[in-house]
Design a protein around this motif. Sequence first.
Motif, short mmCIF file in Angstrom:
data_model
loop_
_atom_site.label_atom_id
_atom_site.label_comp_id
_atom_site.label_asym_id
_atom_site.label_seq_id
_atom_site.Cartn_x
_atom_site.Cartn_y
_atom_site.Cartn_z
N LEU A 253 1.61 9.77 1.96
CA LEU A 253 2.71 7.97 3.22
C LEU A 253 2.14 8.32 4.32
N TYR A 254 2.96 9.56 5.41
CA TYR A 254 2.54 9.55 6.53
C TYR A 254 0.98 9.26 7.00
N GLY A 255 0.15 9.89 6.44
CA GLY A 255 -1.26 10.11 6.52
C GLY A 255 -1.57 8.60 6.88
N GLN B 154 1.18 -0.96 0.15
CA GLN B 154 -0.01 -0.23 -0.31
C GLN B 154 0.46 1.24 0.15
N LEU B 155 1.91 0.80 1.57
CA LEU B 155 2.67 2.52 1.02
C LEU B 155 3.51 2.56 -0.19
N TRP C 175 7.68 15.45 -4.69
CA TRP C 175 8.28 14.28 -3.31
C TRP C 175 7.50 14.28 -2.30
N ASN C 176 7.17 16.01 -1.52
CA ASN C 176 6.89 16.07 -0.65
C ASN C 176 4.77 15.79 -0.25
N LEU C 177 5.00 15.95 -1.65
CA LEU C 177 3.34 15.51 -1.41
C LEU C 177 3.04 14.00 -1.40
N ILE D 141 -2.06 2.80 11.56
CA ILE D 141 -1.46 1.95 13.30
C ILE D 141 -2.97 2.28 14.16
N LEU D 142 -3.50 3.43 14.15
CA LEU D 142 -4.63 3.68 14.02
C LEU D 142 -6.04 3.19 14.66
#
Length: 587
Positions: free
Chosen positions: A275-277, A175-176, A268-270, A283-284
């Motif tokens: 990715l972190y979202g 997924q990531l 890349w920043n987008l 995880i949540l």
Amino acid sequence: MAKRNTYFQDEVITKKVDIKQLGKILRYVLPYKKIVILVAVLMLISSFVSMLSPLLLRRIINEVVANEDYRELAFIIAGMSVLAIIETSTTFIHQRQTGIMGHKVIANIRQDIFYKLQELPFDYFDSRPDGKIVVRVTDYINDLANFFTNFLVLLLVYIVKIIIVTFFMLSISPQLTGVVLAAVIPMMACVFALRYSIRKIFPTHRAKISNRTAFLVESIMGEKIIKSYNREELNTEIYKDLHSQSLKVWLSIVHRNELNTPIVEISWNLGVICLYGIALSMILNGNASMDAGTLVVFTSYMGLFSGPITQIAFIIQQLAQVSSNLEQVFDTIDYPAGIENAPGAVSIKNIQGKVDFNHVTFSYDEDEPVLKDFDLHIQPGSTVALVGPTGAGKTTVINLLTRFYDVDEGSVTIDGTDVRNISLHSLRKEVGVLMQDPFLFKGTILENIRYGRPDATDEECINAARLIHAEERILQFKDGYNHQLEERGQGLSAGEKQLVSFARIILKDPSIIILDEATSSIDTETEQLIKQALDVILKDKTAFMVAHRLSTIRNADLILYIADQGIAESGTHQELMELKGLYYQLN
């Protein structure tokens, strides 16, 4: 002869870099296939090893820290140290080997292009300024050398790393990985589109640089004329204009290049934000496949992925320039030799000197023949003089005999053998040419006399100089025959240069001698001495003399007045004077 290109005209190369040209580069690399294989294996090892450290880091976070197992921590740190040593060592070796290979490949290309310059026909040099040739064999190859030795290895390393890190990312979280690829694919599409736009501009920039270099070389060669005609300010303005044109095109390339970094960073920043979202959401939601250690590992792999991607984007810009230069380099290497040995070409020795022009037609420009149905038959040992107006074809006659150019129709033969069937080496060994503007090389006077016969002894060189009464002039220099000459014989008068070239042709001792305005730069006194020497030099040899000084050709066996694409008048001096025609008007 192709229409001459000048410093204010852009060169146009229609041939683009294609698979065939890339295949030619590959042929230069294949001799070093063992190095290629070694480098490929080392790159795989280095890239694979770099993927293991993040996995060990995940174990430290998820298990070692949680269990406070410091013994295992010590082993893992030791293992990471070993991996770092392996990666550093393999990277050093493959970069060093690739650098060595790159230098050797470029050295071979330099060598091949120099060899090709020795074989190229005169129309190649006649159709473009020297500076445009110089820039091909210097600046363009320097750019290739820089790419091969500095960027090619990195491009290969980065591609391998991206493939391997993608595999590892997929094994951790498809997924990531999909998020990363969703950011990278549009980014690379933009980079390639940008590269394509720059690639279209580079040939224009290259042409402008070529123009500027051509004018620079011309200015250096004509320095004395420039000063004597007060052209300094005007030439400065011309150079300023040429430089301005080059700068303008270069700035358009720079402005496009500047878009590269924003495109990469924004994309890349987008991707990182998304990715972190998604990772946090996983995880949540209690996704078992995502934990703190896995996120750290994936973030590490992202770093290993982003670095190569960014660098590849930069290297692609370098490749745009290199591929553009590659066109010009291979345009020279692939240029047809034109004048070369025919299959089964024969060597000629001990020739008698019978020369025949059999219904020869020749033109430098297809629109207008210089010679048409030119027929001439010369017996061995004859001295033939060629006179006539400028551009009538006098020099063309000797260019065809020496095979500097080939006839369009008919044939030129020596002792009955077509010059096209004679090996070039033996033809030019037996046919010696003295040009109006002699070229002397940097070195001693003795070395310049010996130029056509490297095996000649000092005594033979000195005897040749004595024969044309050049020794008195030579010994006026402090070091005599060992006097060092600068480029083009600077420091010698025009007559002294010609004397050295006379000695050079005497030492060569060809069977057929051609004098193309060879006494035009010699003072009257020296000319008289050389005329005496010529009686000895030309004895039993076939000779062709192109001259405007009629005093040098009065005793010729045959005088030809060349005009209107052929022979307008022929005969001895006395016969032509009695005819009171075109030759008579020259006296």
